[in-house]
Design a protein around this motif. Structure first.
Motif, PDB file in Angstrom:
ATOM      1  N   ALA A  18       0.833  -1.201   0.000  1.00  0.00           N
ATOM      2  CA  ALA A  18       0.000   0.000   0.000  1.00  0.00           C
ATOM      3  C   ALA A  18       0.868   1.252   0.000  1.00  0.00           C
ATOM      4  CB  ALA A  18      -0.925   0.000   1.211  1.00  0.00           C
ATOM      5  N   ASN A  19       1.957   1.232   0.759  1.00  0.00           N
ATOM      6  CA  ASN A  19       2.852   2.387   0.769  1.00  0.00           C
ATOM      7  C   ASN A  19       3.559   2.559  -0.567  1.00  0.00           C
ATOM      8  OD1 ASN A  19       2.289   3.223   3.359  1.00  0.00           O
ATOM      9  ND2 ASN A  19       3.901   1.983   4.281  1.00  0.00           N
ATOM     10  N   ALA A  20       3.858   1.453  -1.228  1.00  0.00           N
ATOM     11  CA  ALA A  20       4.517   1.537  -2.529  1.00  0.00           C
ATOM     12  C   ALA A  20       3.584   2.133  -3.577  1.00  0.00           C
ATOM     13  CB  ALA A  20       4.984   0.152  -2.973  1.00  0.00           C
ATOM     14  N   GLN A  21       2.269   1.989  -3.382  1.00  0.00           N
ATOM     15  CA  GLN A  21       1.302   2.513  -4.334  1.00  0.00           C
ATOM     16  C   GLN A  21       1.148   4.028  -4.225  1.00  0.00           C
ATOM     17  OE1 GLN A  21      -0.207   0.734  -6.737  1.00  0.00           O
ATOM     18  NE2 GLN A  21       1.023  -0.982  -6.071  1.00  0.00           N
ATOM     19  N   LYS A  22       1.538   4.570  -3.068  1.00  0.00           N
ATOM     20  CA  LYS A  22       1.421   6.012  -2.890  1.00  0.00           C
ATOM     21  C   LYS A  22       2.484   6.706  -3.726  1.00  0.00           C
ATOM     22  CE  LYS A  22      -0.376   5.874   1.790  1.00  0.00           C
ATOM     23  NZ  LYS A  22      -0.114   6.222   3.191  1.00  0.00           N
ATOM     24  N   THR A  23       2.025   7.584  -4.578  1.00  0.00           N
ATOM     25  CA  THR A  23       2.971   8.355  -5.385  1.00  0.00           C
ATOM     26  C   THR A  23       2.758   9.824  -5.076  1.00  0.00           C
ATOM     27  OG1 THR A  23       1.402   8.478  -7.205  1.00  0.00           O
ATOM     28  CG2 THR A  23       3.005   6.680  -7.265  1.00  0.00           C
ATOM     29  N   ASN A  24       3.778  10.586  -5.233  1.00  0.00           N
ATOM     30  CA  ASN A  24       3.658  12.018  -5.026  1.00  0.00           C
ATOM     31  C   ASN A  24       3.061  12.638  -6.278  1.00  0.00           C
ATOM     32  OD1 ASN A  24       4.710  11.867  -2.501  1.00  0.00           O
ATOM     33  ND2 ASN A  24       6.793  12.370  -3.116  1.00  0.00           N
ATOM     34  N   LYS A  25       1.748  12.630  -6.313  1.00  0.00           N
ATOM     35  CA  LYS A  25       1.033  13.190  -7.447  1.00  0.00           C
ATOM     36  C   LYS A  25       1.255  14.695  -7.472  1.00  0.00           C
ATOM     37  CE  LYS A  25      -3.598  13.651  -9.292  1.00  0.00           C
ATOM     38  NZ  LYS A  25      -5.017  13.506  -8.996  1.00  0.00           N
ATOM     39  N   PRO A  26       1.657  15.247  -8.609  1.00  0.00           N
ATOM     40  CA  PRO A  26       1.870  16.695  -8.678  1.00  0.00           C
ATOM     41  C   PRO A  26       0.585  17.453  -8.350  1.00  0.00           C
ATOM     42  CG  PRO A  26       2.660  15.610 -10.671  1.00  0.00           C
ATOM     43  CD  PRO A  26       1.923  14.583  -9.872  1.00  0.00           C
ATOM     44  N   VAL A  27       0.742  18.506  -7.588  1.00  0.00           N
ATOM     45  CA  VAL A  27      -0.387  19.327  -7.162  1.00  0.00           C
ATOM     46  C   VAL A  27      -0.489  20.525  -8.094  1.00  0.00           C
ATOM     47  CG1 VAL A  27      -1.297  20.714  -5.260  1.00  0.00           C
ATOM     48  CG2 VAL A  27      -0.043  18.611  -4.779  1.00  0.00           C
ATOM     49  N   GLY A  28      -1.702  20.883  -8.444  1.00  0.00           N
ATOM     50  CA  GLY A  28      -1.914  22.044  -9.295  1.00  0.00           C
ATOM     51  C   GLY A  28      -1.499  23.329  -8.601  1.00  0.00           C
ATOM     52  N   ILE A  29      -0.914  24.237  -9.348  1.00  0.00           N
ATOM     53  CA  ILE A  29      -0.515  25.530  -8.801  1.00  0.00           C
ATOM     54  C   ILE A  29      -1.770  26.282  -8.367  1.00  0.00           C
ATOM     55  CG2 ILE A  29       0.539  27.754  -9.352  1.00  0.00           C
ATOM     56  CD1 ILE A  29       2.315  26.223 -11.380  1.00  0.00           C
ATOM     57  N   ILE A  30      -2.743  26.336  -9.230  1.00  0.00           N
ATOM     58  CA  ILE A  30      -4.031  26.954  -8.930  1.00  0.00           C
ATOM     59  C   ILE A  30      -5.013  25.827  -8.677  1.00  0.00           C
ATOM     60  CG2 ILE A  30      -5.899  28.394  -9.824  1.00  0.00           C
ATOM     61  CD1 ILE A  30      -3.816  29.763 -11.611  1.00  0.00           C
ATOM     62  N   LYS A  94       7.333  22.503  -0.742  1.00  0.00           N
ATOM     63  CA  LYS A  94       7.070  23.138   0.550  1.00  0.00           C
ATOM     64  C   LYS A  94       6.643  24.594   0.356  1.00  0.00           C
ATOM     65  CE  LYS A  94       9.232  24.179   4.981  1.00  0.00           C
ATOM     66  NZ  LYS A  94      10.466  24.129   5.763  1.00  0.00           N
ATOM     67  N   THR A  95       7.305  25.290  -0.558  1.00  0.00           N
ATOM     68  CA  THR A  95       6.975  26.686  -0.836  1.00  0.00           C
ATOM     69  C   THR A  95       5.545  26.815  -1.344  1.00  0.00           C
ATOM     70  OG1 THR A  95       9.283  27.188  -1.316  1.00  0.00           O
ATOM     71  CG2 THR A  95       7.642  28.721  -2.183  1.00  0.00           C
ATOM     72  N   LEU A  96       5.152  25.946  -2.275  1.00  0.00           N
ATOM     73  CA  LEU A  96       3.791  25.989  -2.806  1.00  0.00           C
ATOM     74  C   LEU A  96       2.775  25.644  -1.724  1.00  0.00           C
ATOM     75  CD1 LEU A  96       1.901  26.417  -5.217  1.00  0.00           C
ATOM     76  CD2 LEU A  96       2.214  23.992  -5.776  1.00  0.00           C
ATOM     77  N   THR A  97       3.070  24.642  -0.914  1.00  0.00           N
ATOM     78  CA  THR A  97       2.166  24.256   0.168  1.00  0.00           C
ATOM     79  C   THR A  97       1.980  25.402   1.157  1.00  0.00           C
ATOM     80  OG1 THR A  97       2.792  21.935  -0.043  1.00  0.00           O
ATOM     81  CG2 THR A  97       1.797  22.603   2.048  1.00  0.00           C
ATOM     82  N   LEU A  98       3.075  26.054   1.525  1.00  0.00           N
ATOM     83  CA  LEU A  98       3.002  27.191   2.445  1.00  0.00           C
ATOM     84  C   LEU A  98       2.190  28.334   1.836  1.00  0.00           C
ATOM     85  CD1 LEU A  98       3.834  28.395   5.142  1.00  0.00           C
ATOM     86  CD2 LEU A  98       5.944  29.175   4.056  1.00  0.00           C
ATOM     87  N   GLN A 101      -1.451  27.492   2.092  1.00  0.00           N
ATOM     88  CA  GLN A 101      -1.933  27.661   3.465  1.00  0.00           C
ATOM     89  C   GLN A 101      -2.142  29.142   3.780  1.00  0.00           C
ATOM     90  OE1 GLN A 101       1.143  25.712   5.694  1.00  0.00           O
ATOM     91  NE2 GLN A 101       0.276  23.663   5.383  1.00  0.00           N
ATOM     92  N   ASN A 102      -1.184  29.974   3.390  1.00  0.00           N
ATOM     93  CA  ASN A 102      -1.310  31.414   3.628  1.00  0.00           C
ATOM     94  C   ASN A 102      -2.507  31.994   2.884  1.00  0.00           C
ATOM     95  OD1 ASN A 102       0.944  31.432   5.280  1.00  0.00           O
ATOM     96  ND2 ASN A 102       2.338  31.999   3.631  1.00  0.00           N
ATOM     97  N   THR A 103      -2.717  31.539   1.663  1.00  0.00           N
ATOM     98  CA  THR A 103      -3.857  32.003   0.874  1.00  0.00           C
ATOM     99  C   THR A 103      -5.160  31.607   1.551  1.00  0.00           C
ATOM    100  OG1 THR A 103      -2.592  31.906  -1.183  1.00  0.00           O
ATOM    101  CG2 THR A 103      -4.999  31.856  -1.386  1.00  0.00           C
ATOM    102  N   GLU A 104      -5.218  30.382   2.044  1.00  0.00           N
ATOM    103  CA  GLU A 104      -6.426  29.898   2.724  1.00  0.00           C
ATOM    104  C   GLU A 104      -6.723  30.737   3.970  1.00  0.00           C
ATOM    105  OE1 GLU A 104      -9.822  27.695   3.148  1.00  0.00           O
ATOM    106  OE2 GLU A 104      -8.399  27.567   1.486  1.00  0.00           O
TER     107      GLU A 104
END
Length: 145
Positions: A18-30, A94-98, A101-104
């Protein structure tokens, strides 16, 4: 005893698989929710109640706040950093995630303010503001075309 060992090994394989199936799917900028359902004509807006106009006004603010910081990269929801050539590094993620969060946080306080103060606005000003925001969004959609 054999059942416990077998069950433990089986459980370990299931968890590792199950952990091997987890992939870091790219997150949309917007975010994909940063788009309008409909653009309105002035005559349509003028027939609406202030409560409905307030919701449209807030919806347009949300879309603009979720789009404007990124227009140098993209104006389309769902486009990833990799799509526009930004390297997929932990620091960039990390920069995009932050930023998200700030936008939210900003949007939550802005929406609270709008819900408290904008009901006192003149209906004509609300209509004009919605139309102005919509014209901005129409222009934004044409930037990278």
């Amino acid at each position: 005893m054999k059942k416990i060992i077998f069950f433990s090994l089986f459980l370990m394989f299931v968890i590792s698989d199950a952990n091997a199936q987890k992939t870091n799917k790219p997150v949309g900028i917007i975010s994909s929710g940063a788009s309008l359902k409909k653009f309105y004509e002035k005559s349509e807006l003028e027939t609406m109640q202030k409560g409905a106009l307030l919701e449209l006004y807030i919806e347009r603010i949300k879309v603009l706040v979720n789009t404007l910081p990124y227009i140098a990269l993209t104006t389309k929801p769902g486009v990833t950093m990799q799509d526009v050539g930004v390297p997929a590094t932990p620091e960039n993620d990390k920069t995009l995630t932050l930023q998200k969060q700030n936008t939210e946080t900003f949007l939550n306080s802005t929406v609270d303010f709008q819900r408290a103060m904008t009901p006192y606005a003149d209906k004509g000003n609300l209509v004009s503001s919605i139309l102005y925001y919509e014209s901005m969004l129409k222009e934004l959609s044409q930037i990278n075309e």
